[in-house]
Design a protein around this motif. Structure first.
Motif: not given
Length: 218
Positions: A42-53, A56-65
């Motif tokens: 989960n902590s690693i996914l937190g890093i991923v969600t902050t990436r500029d590239d 947005e649709e994947i960011r929303a999925v990962l936030r849900h995950v």
């Protein structure tokens, strides 16, 4: 209800901790190992969600995950009870079905693979591969907990079994993260594994496989 008034408690200084049902166990308990790996992923996914590239649709999925991973960790931390005093938070089939739907949604448009993928392509894709591998580790630890506790409230192995749906959730999530890593990495292209890359391949079948991976018929 979660009520965090003080972060340090000193209760774990002797190598003991409490599960969600307040039962005491060791910090090396396979349950604790499993939900600890879930927390790391989960902590690693937190890093991923902050990436500029990150799309947005994947960011929303990962936030849900990320939220569901907390649910999964809570599930793994809570031994099965035939008559619980309250309804416990558990992973249910619809959680897994949603992951499978995302796998199809993001995976179907991707080109077919000719070999396994080496983590890389971009930093964001690499972080997703890292999260995937940690989720796989969490799944293995969860299976160790199943072996230790069984899958029933009173399994005859040790009391308080493990919800297999929580283990299945981790399996599907690792699949989804693999697919999302590919999606994010498509700009640079998949980095394919070439078995024995520096070897001189002469056997016809192996040579054909090499050509299929590299696209080099020379």
């Amino acid at each position: 209800m979660v009520n965090l008034t003080r972060i340090y408690t000193r209760t774990g200084d002797a190598g003991r901790t409490r599960l969600s049902d307040l039962s005491e166990t060791t910090k090396t308990d396979p349950r604790v190992e499993a939900y600890g790996h879930v927390d790391e992923a989960n902590s690693i996914l937190g890093i991923v969600t902050t990436r500029d590239d990150l799309p947005e649709e994947i960011r929303a999925v990962l936030r849900h995950v990320q939220n569901e991973l907390f649910d999964c960790g809570a599930d793994l931390s809570n031994p099965l009870n035939e008559n619980p005093p309250y309804e416990p938070l558990r992973i249910i089939p619809s959680n897994i079905e949603r992951l499978e739907g995302w796998c199809d949604e993001f995976g179907d448009p991707l080109p077919a693979l000719r070999s396994f993928i080496l983590p890389g392509g971009s930093q964001t894709a690499s972080f997703l591969h890292l999260a995937r591998s940690v989720v796989r580790r969490a799944e293995r630890a969860a299976w160790a907990a199943v072996e230790a506790y069984g899958t029933e409230p009173a399994s005859g192995v040790r009391p308080g079994g493990v919800n297999l749906l929580a283990v299945g959730y981790l399996n599907r999530l690792s699949d989804l993260l693999f697919i999302l890593a590919r999606v994010v990495g498509q700009t640079a292209g998949d980095v394919l594994w070439v078995p024995g890359k520096d070897r001189n391949v002469t056997e016809p079948r192996a040579k054909k496989q090499r050509e299929r991976i590299t696209g080099d018929a020379g």
